[in-house]
Design a protein around this motif. Structure first.
Motif, PDB file in Angstrom:
ATOM      1  N   ASP A 314      25.236  76.703  -8.590  1.00 31.76           N
ATOM      2  CA  ASP A 314      24.492  75.548  -9.072  1.00 31.76           C
ATOM      3  C   ASP A 314      25.233  74.839 -10.209  1.00 31.76           C
ATOM      4  OD1 ASP A 314      22.303  75.767  -7.326  1.00 31.76           O
ATOM      5  OD2 ASP A 314      21.428  77.348  -8.561  1.00 31.76           O
ATOM      6  N   LYS A 315      26.081  75.592 -10.935  1.00 34.95           N
ATOM      7  CA  LYS A 315      26.797  75.024 -12.078  1.00 34.95           C
ATOM      8  C   LYS A 315      27.942  74.121 -11.635  1.00 34.95           C
ATOM      9  CE  LYS A 315      25.886  79.031 -15.051  1.00 34.95           C
ATOM     10  NZ  LYS A 315      26.508  80.140 -15.835  1.00 34.95           N
ATOM     11  N   ASN A 316      28.353  74.225 -10.383  1.00 38.78           N
ATOM     12  CA  ASN A 316      29.531  73.490  -9.927  1.00 38.78           C
ATOM     13  C   ASN A 316      29.156  72.425  -8.899  1.00 38.78           C
ATOM     14  OD1 ASN A 316      31.403  75.012 -11.592  1.00 38.78           O
ATOM     15  ND2 ASN A 316      31.019  76.723 -10.224  1.00 38.78           N
ATOM     16  N   TYR A 317      29.562  72.594  -7.654  1.00 36.51           N
ATOM     17  CA  TYR A 317      29.422  71.507  -6.681  1.00 36.51           C
ATOM     18  C   TYR A 317      28.514  71.866  -5.511  1.00 36.51           C
ATOM     19  CZ  TYR A 317      33.230  69.381  -9.287  1.00 36.51           C
ATOM     20  OH  TYR A 317      34.001  68.831 -10.281  1.00 36.51           O
ATOM     21  N   LYS A 318      27.546  72.716  -5.745  1.00 39.66           N
ATOM     22  CA  LYS A 318      26.604  73.076  -4.682  1.00 39.66           C
ATOM     23  C   LYS A 318      25.870  71.847  -4.160  1.00 39.66           C
ATOM     24  CE  LYS A 318      22.800  76.301  -3.689  1.00 39.66           C
ATOM     25  NZ  LYS A 318      21.953  77.377  -4.252  1.00 39.66           N
ATOM     26  N   TYR A 319      25.614  70.889  -5.058  1.00 35.93           N
ATOM     27  CA  TYR A 319      24.853  69.700  -4.661  1.00 35.93           C
ATOM     28  C   TYR A 319      25.577  68.906  -3.565  1.00 35.93           C
ATOM     29  CZ  TYR A 319      28.062  66.745  -7.362  1.00 35.93           C
ATOM     30  OH  TYR A 319      29.163  66.094  -7.825  1.00 35.93           O
ATOM     31  N   ILE A 320      26.913  69.024  -3.508  1.00 36.29           N
ATOM     32  CA  ILE A 320      27.665  68.270  -2.502  1.00 36.29           C
ATOM     33  C   ILE A 320      27.347  68.792  -1.103  1.00 36.29           C
ATOM     34  CG2 ILE A 320      30.012  67.916  -1.603  1.00 36.29           C
ATOM     35  CD1 ILE A 320      30.897  67.498  -4.480  1.00 36.29           C
ATOM     36  N   LEU A 321      27.132  70.105  -0.975  1.00 33.00           N
ATOM     37  CA  LEU A 321      26.771  70.656   0.331  1.00 33.00           C
ATOM     38  C   LEU A 321      25.421  70.130   0.803  1.00 33.00           C
ATOM     39  CD1 LEU A 321      27.820  74.418   0.002  1.00 33.00           C
ATOM     40  CD2 LEU A 321      29.103  72.542   1.032  1.00 33.00           C
ATOM     41  N   GLN A 322      24.600  69.679  -0.121  1.00 33.89           N
ATOM     42  CA  GLN A 322      23.253  69.221   0.212  1.00 33.89           C
ATOM     43  C   GLN A 322      23.217  67.737   0.568  1.00 33.89           C
ATOM     44  OE1 GLN A 322      21.535  70.408  -3.510  1.00 33.89           O
ATOM     45  NE2 GLN A 322      21.285  72.547  -2.898  1.00 33.89           N
TER      46      GLN A 322
END
Length: 602
Positions: A314-322
């Motif tokens: 969550d601290k890095n680029y997990k949001y990009i996968l979403q």
């Protein structure tokens, strides 16, 4: 907190009490005979370690946890599909062995019925197994694998005459190979003597821990199962990075329809990558390239982190996968590396790619991916000036590695290059390659760069013979003067020959078959074989006017290779920092004055 229920079960209860479905978003069945052998040996060791004491009946062997959720009376396996699949194949092999010997043994007849309840539905009236209704289905298997698995589990499979040969065949389905492995293991005569006891141990004392997830509807059940799946695997259970990313993405899909669409697209991409000649190009490879694209877009030229940490935290680029665009870009990168655009590449570009393939790391591929996607982002033509792009890439990598053959030499210049693309619309390696090239010790470094011989010889081949065809398979490095010294070689002494044998001037690319035929033969005889080669340099060497290949010939060719490559390096090294830009990537720039036009041309 995820809703779930757990209850330890032995293999008999686990398999007979459930019908299993491997959902299509799971990774393919990947266990090899190595994993099967480990499982078999563990079970055998546990069985043989049991004593005669009644207390040993209480001992158990734990095979692992299974995460699943029930939908339409089937347990959808989210984690543990490799073990569950393998247990079904193992039990089918156990069943085959039991049935062979059950006709005159009531105990084995009883065992056969117990195993049938684990593998198939039992007809209520007749009490017989309905073998068309297996307790196991896989939606992740290819159509070909489904047919093999179906024949095994529906008891229509015919054993081959040579089981070991089929097991060794690399084209054999993993389902068939592992099933046959267990079939071969059940033929052990020592085991046959204690068959009933062994089967009882397997079925009643080998246990698993099913974790059945619940929820208000099927979507909630899946969400809970994926949450537990991710929690378990973040604590070290072995799964590939792309498996983790797959579960993160599917968890974000709000409807069953969206999940199904995503799963079908993922499977389509995964299947396409299986056909790639380079077996290292898989979903993990594509996501690693995607990670470097994200880094480039964020102008990040610093140290890279682990792939899983980059995307799954969550601290890095997990949001990009979403994000919805992610899978489109993953698909685009997979097409790029699967050769969908290969017909747009010139022969020169294909030649440079072959040179790069022998660079001893993959970092050049990350810059190539970023440049390709950068051009798409900017509406530019990636294939325009593509030869120049690859030439600069080849030169900067080779010069840095000739100076010091270390990965630490390569990573910074690749990161600088792709970050500068998004920062200032040019590729800037920000390195000292020009100074390295002009250093007086460079020739000695060049001649000592043994790990780069294959790349250097490929580059020389294509520079000296630009019409040379690419894609010739089974090429080997030929030692023109043989590695194995013979006392009757004219003009040579064994002691003084040694340093010349491994010189770059004594090596060239040659068809494997001709390389084997030439072997340690005399040079005059080798020339006859060189004439039949597909390699143009070998054809030319076949016309060499001398009958013997001597020290002066090796030195002359060594210097010719060095001078040819250094001239190419100087021509393509770029500016003082190894940069080049507007001519290659900034094609939208339109000069408005004579001064700007002059600057652009220069």
């Amino acid at each position: 907190m995820a809703e779930m229920k757990t209850e330890q079960k032995n293999i008999m209860d686990y398999l007979s009490g459930n019908k299993f479905l491997i959902p299509s978003f799971q990774r393919p069945y990947a266990w090899t005979t190595n994993e099967c052998e480990q499982l078999w040996n563990d079970i055998i060791e546990f069985f043989l370690s049991k004593g005669q004491d009644d207390d040993d009946d209480d001992r158990q062997y734990f095979l692992g946890s299974i995460v699943m959720y029930k939908q339409n009376k089937e347990q959808h396996v989210i984690d543990g599909q490799q073990r569950t699949t393998t247990l079904m194949l193992l039990l089918k092999a156990i069943y085959d062995k039991t049935r062979q010997n059950a006709s005159n043994d009531k105990n084995l007849e009883g065992l056969q019925r117990i195993i049938e309840k684990c593998l198939w539905d039992i007809d209520f009236g007749s009490g017989k197994a309905n073998k068309e209704k297996s307790h196991f289905k896989s939606e992740v298997a290819t159509e070909k694998d489904k047919e093999v698995l179906k024949s095994i589990l529906q008891d229509t499979y015919t054993l081959p005459n040579d089981i070991d040969k089929v097991i060794r065949n690399k084209k054999t389905s993993a389902y068939e190979r592992n099933y046959l492995y267990f079939v071969s293991k059940t033929q052990d005569s020592d085991l046959t003597m204690r068959w009933l006891d062994f089967c009882q141990t397997l079925l009643t004392q080998c246990i698993v821990l099913p974790i059945e997830c619940d929820g208000s509807d099927n979507d909630k059940k899946l969400e809970n199962a994926l949450r537990i799946f991710n929690t378990l695997n973040n604590r070290g259970m072995p799964l590939s990075d792309s498996d983790i990313f797959k579960s993160i993405i599917i968890e974000c899909k709000k409807t069953s329809s969206d999940q199904k669409t995503f799963v079908e697209k993922w499977k389509e991409i995964e299947e396409s990558l299986k056909d790639n000649e380079d077996k290292d190009i898989d979903m993990n490879f594509i996501f690693r390239n995607y990670m470097h694209l994200i880094r480039a877009r964020h102008k990040d030229s610093g140290n890279e982190m682990g792939l899983r940490q980059f995307f799954a935290s969550d601290k890095n680029y997990k949001y990009i996968l979403q994000q919805d665009a992610t899978m489109s870009e993953i698909e685009e990168l997979s097409k790029f590396w699967n050769g969908d655009y290969k017909d747009k590449l010139s022969k020169r570009s294909l030649q440079f790619y072959e040179v790069l393939e022998y660079i001893p790391n993959d970092y050049w591929k990350y810059l190539d991916s970023v440049y390709f996607m950068y051009c798409k982002d900017k509406g530019l033509d990636y294939f325009k000036d593509h030869e120049q792009f690859l030439a600069k890439l080849v030169v900067n990598l080779l010069v840095k590695l000739i100076n010091k053959q270390s990965l630490f030499e390569v990573r910074p210049i690749i990161f600088n290059a792709y970050a500068s693309l998004y920062e200032k619309d040019e590729i800037d390696f920000k390195t000292n390659t020009k100074e390295i090239l002009e250093n007086e010790i460079f020739k000695n470094q060049f001649l000592g760069a043994n790990s780069l011989i294959r790349s250097l010889l490929k580059l020389y081949l294509y520079l000296e013979y630009p019409e040379q065809e690419v894609g010739i398979h089974d090429l080997h490095i030929e030692h023109i003067f043989p590695q194995k010294f013979r006392a009757d070689y004219k003009g040579w002494d064994k002691a003084e020959a040694k340093p010349f044998i491994e010189s770059i001037g004594n090596k060239m690319w040659l068809d494997q078959k001709i390389n084997i035929q030439a072997s340690n033969d005399y040079f005059d005889n080798k020339k006859e074989k060189y004439a039949k080669s597909e390699i143009l340099e070998a054809q030319e060497l076949a016309k060499y006017p001398k009958s013997d290949w001597l020290k002066e010939d090796i030195e002359k060719r060594r210097d010719k290779i060095y001078e040819k490559l250094v001239a190419f390096f100087r021509e393509n090294i770029g500016g003082s920092s190894g940069s080049y830009g507007a001519k290659v990537v900034n094609t939208k720039f339109q000069p408005k004055t004579k001064e700007e036009l002059k600057e652009l041309v220069e």
